[in-house]
Design a protein around this motif. Structure first.
Motif, PDB file in Angstrom:
ATOM      1  N   GLU A 144       0.822  -1.218   0.000  1.00 22.22           N
ATOM      2  CA  GLU A 144       0.000   0.000   0.000  1.00 22.22           C
ATOM      3  C   GLU A 144       0.851   1.260   0.000  1.00 22.22           C
ATOM      4  OE1 GLU A 144      -2.566  -0.754   3.350  1.00 22.22           O
ATOM      5  OE2 GLU A 144      -3.974  -1.907   2.104  1.00 22.22           O
ATOM      6  N   SER A 145       1.955   1.231   0.712  1.00 18.71           N
ATOM      7  CA  SER A 145       2.854   2.385   0.763  1.00 18.71           C
ATOM      8  C   SER A 145       3.419   2.702  -0.624  1.00 18.71           C
ATOM      9  CB  SER A 145       3.992   2.106   1.751  1.00 18.71           C
ATOM     10  OG  SER A 145       4.927   3.139   1.725  1.00 18.71           O
ATOM     11  N   ILE A 146       3.841   1.673  -1.347  1.00 19.60           N
ATOM     12  CA  ILE A 146       4.377   1.866  -2.699  1.00 19.60           C
ATOM     13  C   ILE A 146       3.280   2.386  -3.627  1.00 19.60           C
ATOM     14  CG2 ILE A 146       5.257   0.632  -4.744  1.00 19.60           C
ATOM     15  CD1 ILE A 146       7.372   1.272  -2.540  1.00 19.60           C
ATOM     16  N   CYS A 147       2.098   1.803  -3.545  1.00 19.93           N
ATOM     17  CA  CYS A 147       0.989   2.233  -4.412  1.00 19.93           C
ATOM     18  C   CYS A 147       0.579   3.675  -4.130  1.00 19.93           C
ATOM     19  CB  CYS A 147      -0.203   1.295  -4.251  1.00 19.93           C
ATOM     20  SG  CYS A 147       0.103  -0.353  -4.922  1.00 19.93           S
ATOM     21  N   GLN A 148       0.618   4.083  -2.860  1.00 26.23           N
ATOM     22  CA  GLN A 148       0.271   5.469  -2.517  1.00 26.23           C
ATOM     23  C   GLN A 148       1.344   6.441  -2.991  1.00 26.23           C
ATOM     24  OE1 GLN A 148      -0.426   5.372   1.743  1.00 26.23           O
ATOM     25  NE2 GLN A 148      -2.623   5.627   1.404  1.00 26.23           N
ATOM     26  N   VAL A 153       2.616   3.555 -10.851  1.00 28.23           N
ATOM     27  CA  VAL A 153       3.047   2.164 -10.945  1.00 28.23           C
ATOM     28  C   VAL A 153       1.843   1.313 -11.342  1.00 28.23           C
ATOM     29  CG1 VAL A 153       3.781   0.184  -9.559  1.00 28.23           C
ATOM     30  CG2 VAL A 153       5.002   2.352  -9.376  1.00 28.23           C
ATOM     31  N   THR A 154       2.014   0.525 -12.395  1.00 32.28           N
ATOM     32  CA  THR A 154       0.915  -0.309 -12.894  1.00 32.28           C
ATOM     33  C   THR A 154       0.968  -1.739 -12.383  1.00 32.28           C
ATOM     34  OG1 THR A 154       2.173  -0.814 -14.897  1.00 32.28           O
ATOM     35  CG2 THR A 154       0.661   1.074 -14.990  1.00 32.28           C
ATOM     36  N   SER A 155       2.117  -2.144 -11.835  1.00 30.09           N
ATOM     37  CA  SER A 155       2.246  -3.491 -11.283  1.00 30.09           C
ATOM     38  C   SER A 155       3.427  -3.534 -10.321  1.00 30.09           C
ATOM     39  CB  SER A 155       2.420  -4.531 -12.395  1.00 30.09           C
ATOM     40  OG  SER A 155       3.554  -4.243 -13.169  1.00 30.09           O
ATOM     41  N   VAL A 156       3.475  -4.596  -9.532  1.00 35.81           N
ATOM     42  CA  VAL A 156       4.586  -4.793  -8.598  1.00 35.81           C
ATOM     43  C   VAL A 156       5.073  -6.232  -8.707  1.00 35.81           C
ATOM     44  CG1 VAL A 156       3.802  -3.050  -6.935  1.00 35.81           C
ATOM     45  CG2 VAL A 156       3.098  -5.428  -6.667  1.00 35.81           C
TER      46      VAL A 156
END
Length: 159
Positions: free
Chosen positions: A49-53, A58-61
């Motif tokens: 969630e931290s990376i997405c926020q 970013v479209t994928s991890v």
């Protein structure tokens, strides 16, 4: 044509010792003309969630080591339940038997399996002595016996 840019937020000299270089990733993310995939140190829902926020572009991890540490991580990211001891046991056995099928000799399989316990030992809080027996095993039979004792007798810390 480039479909996606997978960017690992480290340099080679970092290996896995240091925190991902998120400031450098941020610069690359702002400049990227391609869909971007983040790679680096996602071990929990909070990490994801931290990376997405921080990086909404970013479209994928990629979850790599995070999935080794927590085989239910994808399910948890989607709102599901944590890994159970039974699931971990099955996960462990699939990996172990897979290595046994494709690698020759106890030594090679033991090396691979013992390496994974760096991720798994946090699932068994207060079980340092039993985990030490796993890491000191000199044969697959000894290793599997030590793992069986741990899984039968130890509490499992659900992440």
């Amino acid at each position: 044509p480039v479909k996606e840019w997978i960017l690992h937020a480290r340099i080679r000299e970092d290996y896995y010792k240091y925190e991902p270089r998120l400031d450098a990733f941020e610069v690359a993310a702002k400049e990227s003309p391609f869909p971007l995939c983040y790679n680096g140190d996602i071990f929990s829902v909070a990490d994801y969630e931290s990376i997405c926020q921080r990086f909404p572009q970013v479209t994928s991890v990629m979850l790599g080591r995070g999935l080794m540490a927590n085989p239910a991580l994808i399910r948890q990211i989607k709102g599901g339940t944590p890994c159970t001891k039974e699931e971990f046991h099955s996960f462990h056995n699939r990996i172990s038997h897979g290595y046994e099928e494709i690698m020759s000799g106890d030594r090679n399989v033991l090396f691979k399996m013992k390496e994974l316990w760096a991720y798994w030992e946090s699932l068994f809080i207060g079980e340092e002595k039993r985990i030490k027996k796993i890491k000191k095993a000199n044969s697959l039979a000894e290793y599997h016996a030590a793992v069986s004792i741990l899984l039968e007798q130890a509490d499992f810390h659900r992440i």
